[in-house]
Motif scaffolding. Structure first.
Motif, PDB file in Angstrom:
ATOM      1  N   ALA A  46       0.667  -0.745  -0.584  1.00  0.00           N
ATOM      2  CA  ALA A  46      -0.025   0.255  -0.190  1.00  0.00           C
ATOM      3  C   ALA A  46       0.503   1.149   0.302  1.00  0.00           C
ATOM      4  CB  ALA A  46      -1.002  -0.224   0.961  1.00  0.00           C
ATOM      5  N   ALA A  47       0.912   2.014  -0.633  1.00  0.00           N
ATOM      6  CA  ALA A  47       1.075   3.785  -0.434  1.00  0.00           C
ATOM      7  C   ALA A  47       1.240   4.015   0.765  1.00  0.00           C
ATOM      8  CB  ALA A  47       0.410   4.540  -1.522  1.00  0.00           C
ATOM      9  N   LEU A  48       2.901   4.405   1.457  1.00  0.00           N
ATOM     10  CA  LEU A  48       2.381   5.148   2.068  1.00  0.00           C
ATOM     11  C   LEU A  48       2.675   6.436   1.975  1.00  0.00           C
ATOM     12  CD1 LEU A  48       5.955   3.380   3.960  1.00  0.00           C
ATOM     13  CD2 LEU A  48       3.225   2.575   4.279  1.00  0.00           C
ATOM     14  N   THR A  49       2.234   6.977   0.895  1.00  0.00           N
ATOM     15  CA  THR A  49       2.333   8.830   0.916  1.00  0.00           C
ATOM     16  C   THR A  49       1.429   8.559  -0.538  1.00  0.00           C
ATOM     17  OG1 THR A  49       3.591  10.763   0.938  1.00  0.00           O
ATOM     18  CG2 THR A  49       4.025   8.660  -0.339  1.00  0.00           C
ATOM     19  N   GLY A 140      -2.204   4.971   1.249  1.00  0.00           N
ATOM     20  CA  GLY A 140      -2.992   4.082   1.684  1.00  0.00           C
ATOM     21  C   GLY A 140      -4.201   3.113   0.456  1.00  0.00           C
ATOM     22  N   GLU A 141      -3.724   3.547  -0.155  1.00  0.00           N
ATOM     23  CA  GLU A 141      -4.089   3.096  -2.263  1.00  0.00           C
ATOM     24  C   GLU A 141      -3.690   1.681  -1.377  1.00  0.00           C
ATOM     25  OE1 GLU A 141      -5.116   3.255  -6.730  1.00  0.00           O
ATOM     26  OE2 GLU A 141      -4.364   4.910  -5.516  1.00  0.00           O
ATOM     27  N   VAL A 142      -3.787   0.959  -1.924  1.00  0.00           N
ATOM     28  CA  VAL A 142      -3.345  -0.798  -2.582  1.00  0.00           C
ATOM     29  C   VAL A 142      -2.156  -1.271  -3.734  1.00  0.00           C
ATOM     30  CG1 VAL A 142      -3.625  -3.450  -2.727  1.00  0.00           C
ATOM     31  CG2 VAL A 142      -4.314  -2.494  -0.643  1.00  0.00           C
ATOM     32  N   LEU A 143      -1.430  -1.350  -4.009  1.00  0.00           N
ATOM     33  CA  LEU A 143      -0.993  -1.056  -5.034  1.00  0.00           C
ATOM     34  C   LEU A 143      -0.437  -2.767  -5.957  1.00  0.00           C
ATOM     35  CD1 LEU A 143       2.135   1.751  -4.417  1.00  0.00           C
ATOM     36  CD2 LEU A 143      -0.675   1.600  -5.440  1.00  0.00           C
ATOM     37  N   LEU A 144       0.104  -3.466  -5.110  1.00  0.00           N
ATOM     38  CA  LEU A 144      -0.258  -4.431  -5.953  1.00  0.00           C
ATOM     39  C   LEU A 144      -0.800  -5.489  -3.976  1.00  0.00           C
ATOM     40  CD1 LEU A 144       3.523  -4.362  -6.482  1.00  0.00           C
ATOM     41  CD2 LEU A 144       1.654  -5.341  -8.341  1.00  0.00           C
ATOM     42  N   PRO A 145      -1.098  -6.404  -4.667  1.00  0.00           N
ATOM     43  CA  PRO A 145      -2.273  -7.312  -3.581  1.00  0.00           C
ATOM     44  C   PRO A 145      -0.944  -8.431  -3.591  1.00  0.00           C
ATOM     45  CG  PRO A 145      -2.383  -8.155  -5.482  1.00  0.00           C
ATOM     46  CD  PRO A 145      -2.054  -7.188  -6.183  1.00  0.00           C
ATOM     47  N   ALA A 146      -0.752  -9.246  -2.011  1.00  0.00           N
ATOM     48  CA  ALA A 146      -0.671 -10.257  -1.432  1.00  0.00           C
ATOM     49  C   ALA A 146      -0.483 -11.240  -2.065  1.00  0.00           C
ATOM     50  CB  ALA A 146      -0.902 -10.780  -0.064  1.00  0.00           C
ATOM     51  N   SER A 160      10.018   4.111  -3.978  1.00  0.00           N
ATOM     52  CA  SER A 160       9.086   5.103  -4.292  1.00  0.00           C
ATOM     53  C   SER A 160       7.961   6.471  -3.562  1.00  0.00           C
ATOM     54  CB  SER A 160       9.244   5.243  -5.539  1.00  0.00           C
ATOM     55  OG  SER A 160       7.498   4.526  -6.203  1.00  0.00           O
ATOM     56  N   CYS A 161       7.961   4.634  -3.107  1.00  0.00           N
ATOM     57  CA  CYS A 161       6.600   4.831  -1.427  1.00  0.00           C
ATOM     58  C   CYS A 161       7.364   5.242  -0.661  1.00  0.00           C
ATOM     59  CB  CYS A 161       5.965   4.099  -1.485  1.00  0.00           C
ATOM     60  SG  CYS A 161       4.499   3.362  -3.337  1.00  0.00           S
ATOM     61  N   GLY A 162       8.750   4.406  -0.069  1.00  0.00           N
ATOM     62  CA  GLY A 162       8.872   4.886   1.283  1.00  0.00           C
ATOM     63  C   GLY A 162       9.454   4.005   2.151  1.00  0.00           C
ATOM     64  N   TYR A 163       9.095   2.828   1.594  1.00  0.00           N
ATOM     65  CA  TYR A 163       9.485   1.777   2.349  1.00  0.00           C
ATOM     66  C   TYR A 163      11.130   0.769   2.334  1.00  0.00           C
ATOM     67  CZ  TYR A 163       4.767  -0.547   1.788  1.00  0.00           C
ATOM     68  OH  TYR A 163       3.216  -0.445   2.038  1.00  0.00           O
ATOM     69  N   ASP A 164      11.090   0.297   3.903  1.00  0.00           N
ATOM     70  CA  ASP A 164      12.589   0.797   3.351  1.00  0.00           C
ATOM     71  C   ASP A 164      12.816  -0.975   3.603  1.00  0.00           C
ATOM     72  OD1 ASP A 164      13.359   2.817   3.714  1.00  0.00           O
ATOM     73  OD2 ASP A 164      13.413   3.219   5.771  1.00  0.00           O
ATOM     74  N   GLU A 165      11.497  -1.982   4.354  1.00  0.00           N
ATOM     75  CA  GLU A 165      11.751  -3.427   3.985  1.00  0.00           C
ATOM     76  C   GLU A 165       9.934  -4.080   3.892  1.00  0.00           C
ATOM     77  OE1 GLU A 165      13.652  -3.805   8.883  1.00  0.00           O
ATOM     78  OE2 GLU A 165      11.439  -3.399   8.624  1.00  0.00           O
ATOM     79  N   LEU A 166       9.683  -5.371   3.231  1.00  0.00           N
ATOM     80  CA  LEU A 166       8.940  -6.135   2.734  1.00  0.00           C
ATOM     81  C   LEU A 166       8.746  -7.270   3.409  1.00  0.00           C
ATOM     82  CD1 LEU A 166       9.167  -5.299  -0.897  1.00  0.00           C
ATOM     83  CD2 LEU A 166       7.642  -3.727   0.210  1.00  0.00           C
ATOM     84  N   VAL A 167       7.405  -7.660   4.027  1.00  0.00           N
ATOM     85  CA  VAL A 167       7.641  -8.835   4.336  1.00  0.00           C
ATOM     86  C   VAL A 167       6.574  -9.700   3.283  1.00  0.00           C
ATOM     87  CG1 VAL A 167       5.231 -10.173   6.235  1.00  0.00           C
ATOM     88  CG2 VAL A 167       6.522  -7.233   6.486  1.00  0.00           C
ATOM     89  N   VAL A 168       7.505 -10.516   3.068  1.00  0.00           N
ATOM     90  CA  VAL A 168       7.842 -11.286   1.712  1.00  0.00           C
ATOM     91  C   VAL A 168       7.374 -13.089   2.539  1.00  0.00           C
ATOM     92  CG1 VAL A 168       9.567 -10.228   0.520  1.00  0.00           C
ATOM     93  CG2 VAL A 168      10.103 -11.376   2.007  1.00  0.00           C
ATOM     94  N   ARG A 169       7.112 -13.909   1.458  1.00  0.00           N
ATOM     95  CA  ARG A 169       7.288 -15.310   2.093  1.00  0.00           C
ATOM     96  C   ARG A 169       9.074 -15.598   1.474  1.00  0.00           C
ATOM     97  NH1 ARG A 169       3.124 -17.418   4.851  1.00  0.00           N
ATOM     98  NH2 ARG A 169       1.468 -16.013   4.005  1.00  0.00           N
ATOM     99  N   PRO A 170       9.833 -16.469   1.916  1.00  0.00           N
ATOM    100  CA  PRO A 170      10.862 -17.015   1.799  1.00  0.00           C
ATOM    101  C   PRO A 170      10.320 -18.001   0.982  1.00  0.00           C
ATOM    102  CG  PRO A 170      10.337 -18.330   3.560  1.00  0.00           C
ATOM    103  CD  PRO A 170       8.913 -16.604   3.408  1.00  0.00           C
ATOM    104  N   ARG A 171      11.413 -18.306   0.027  1.00  0.00           N
ATOM    105  CA  ARG A 171      11.694 -18.838  -1.157  1.00  0.00           C
ATOM    106  C   ARG A 171      11.632 -20.966  -0.570  1.00  0.00           C
ATOM    107  NH1 ARG A 171      15.802 -15.808  -3.405  1.00  0.00           N
ATOM    108  NH2 ARG A 171      15.409 -15.052  -4.979  1.00  0.00           N
TER     109      ARG A 171
END
Length: 400
Positions: A46-49, A140-146, A160-171
């Motif tokens: 989601a867009a942080l800004t 707050g707009e959802v840009l990409l789904p899980a 570009s949205c301001g993320y430094d980390e992402l919550v992801v599924r491991p390989r």
């Protein structure tokens, strides 16, 4: 578990493999943005800004207020805060990407302007020459789904949205077990023994499907005890999915089914009505890990990989069941009776054509193919018809 079962319809087997993987999806983790490429979003992005967060110039030129001529009162570059334009007939020089001053009524491009000492004349173009806040996305707009694969484009969007980390599924972690005393691991075939082609090639396919490959074991001796020991060893090494080659039938040296029974596994899929690729299986072991039994014939093994392992890995990473996009046939493709036919095809122009050398034991056709056209049971593919395709997981520069 029972080893005897009627073949499952191919599309249902693929769905069952995906559902099994989704039910056992690994817990998400948080990784730095630079390490997320190739993983899978575990949460919506989601867009942080607002994007852009403020009005930005899309050209180099002059931010002006009111009518020409305009008196130059300053300059604003990208990365600086722009003071407002408070009086008509004033302007500031502005760079592409710079913040547009409050009070700006137009931006005049450099090439459309004339400067005389501290005065600017010119005419703005009809279209607005700046980007409005929120033009790309609102906060707050959802840009990409899980479930979205993380690509460099996704990494850039997140940054570009301001993320430094992402919550992801491991390989998912995988291992390959090669069964068969008849296999050679070096040199040409000779004296009744054939060269193992799956041990060297399966890791590459698995990596292109988004998994890591911990190790390849084999050839494993054709005894029940050796099969059981090899399977246990692979899982003790930490694999989430073990892919075995050979031993999926019930011949005198086919020990996979008895080995699975001995270690307490249960079938997710046991035999699939597909040609080539028959027979294949997917088993769930105690603890929620999986074993995919691929046939020993090389092309059949890759059919099984794309039929069962690809959707299983997608489920484990929270991705949707892999798509089968429509393609147009450039030539007739035969059916296989009551079985689904996965027919190797190559791309030529805007159509797909069947390749030669497509026997279960052959790899020459596979090396030239873009994927498998899906011919439904009881049908055939006619030239000009549209059929769904299982694309091979090839990198962009590898596509035939």
């Amino acid at each position: 578990m029972t080893a005897d079962a009627a073949p499952m319809r191919w599309d249902l087997a693929r769905a069952a493999a995906h559902a099994a993987g989704a039910a056992a999806a690994r817990p998400p983790s948080t990784v730095p943005l630079a390490e997320a490429d190739g993983l899978t979003l575990a949460e919506p992005l989601a867009a942080l800004t607002d994007l852009p967060a403020f009005a930005t110039s899309s050209v180099d030129g002059w931010a002006v207020r009111g009518d020409a001529p305009w008196r130059i009162v300053g300059r604003v570059l990208a990365g600086a805060v722009a003071p407002p334009l408070t009086g008509d007939g004033t302007c500031v020089e502005i760079a592409t990407g710079a913040m547009v001053p409050a009070g700006t009524t137009a931006i005049v491009r450099t090439e459309d302007s004339t400067v005389n000492v501290d005065r600017v004349t010119g005419a703005p173009r009809a279209a607005r020459e700046w980007r409005e806040p929120g033009e790309e996305a609102r906060r707050g707009e959802v840009l990409l789904p899980a479930g979205t694969p993380v690509t460099p484009g996704v990494v850039g969007l997140a940054a570009s949205c301001g993320y430094d980390e992402l919550v992801v599924r491991p390989r998912p972690r995988t291992a390959v077990l090669v069964f068969g005393d008849e296999l050679l691991t070096a040199g040409p075939p000779a004296e009744g023994r054939i060269r193992d082609s799956l041990g060297p090639s399966l890791p590459g396919w698995l990596r292109r499907l988004g998994a890591t490959v911990d190790r390849t074991i084999g050839p494993v001796q054709d005894t029940l005890d050796a099969h059981v020991d090899a399977i246990r060893s692979a899982f003790h090494g930490g694999a989430d999915v073990v892919c075995t080659t050979g031993g999926t039938m019930h011949g005198p040296v086919d020990h996979l089914h008895p080995a699975l029974a001995k270690i307490g596994a249960g079938y997710v899929v046991n035999t699939v009505a597909v040609r080539p690729g028959y027979p294949m299986l997917l088993a769930r072991l105690p603890g929620g890990r999986f074993l995919a039994g691929l046939p020993g014939n090389p092309q059949s093994a890759i059919v099984a990989l794309m039929s069962l392992v690809e959707p299983l890995l997608a489920g484990l990473t929270g991705r949707p069941e892999p798509a089968t996009p429509p393609v147009t046939l450039g030539a007739d493709v035969p059916g296989r009776g009551d079985f689904t036919h996965l027919a190797l095809v190559r791309r030529e122009g805007g159509a797909m054509f069947p390749v030669k050398h497509t026997g279960s034991s052959m790899l020459r056709g596979l090396a030239q193919a873009a994927g498998f056209a899906i011919v439904a049971p009881g049908t055939a593919g006619a030239r000009g018809a549209q059929l769904p395709l299982v694309p091979l997981p090839l990198l962009e520069g590898e596509r035939p």
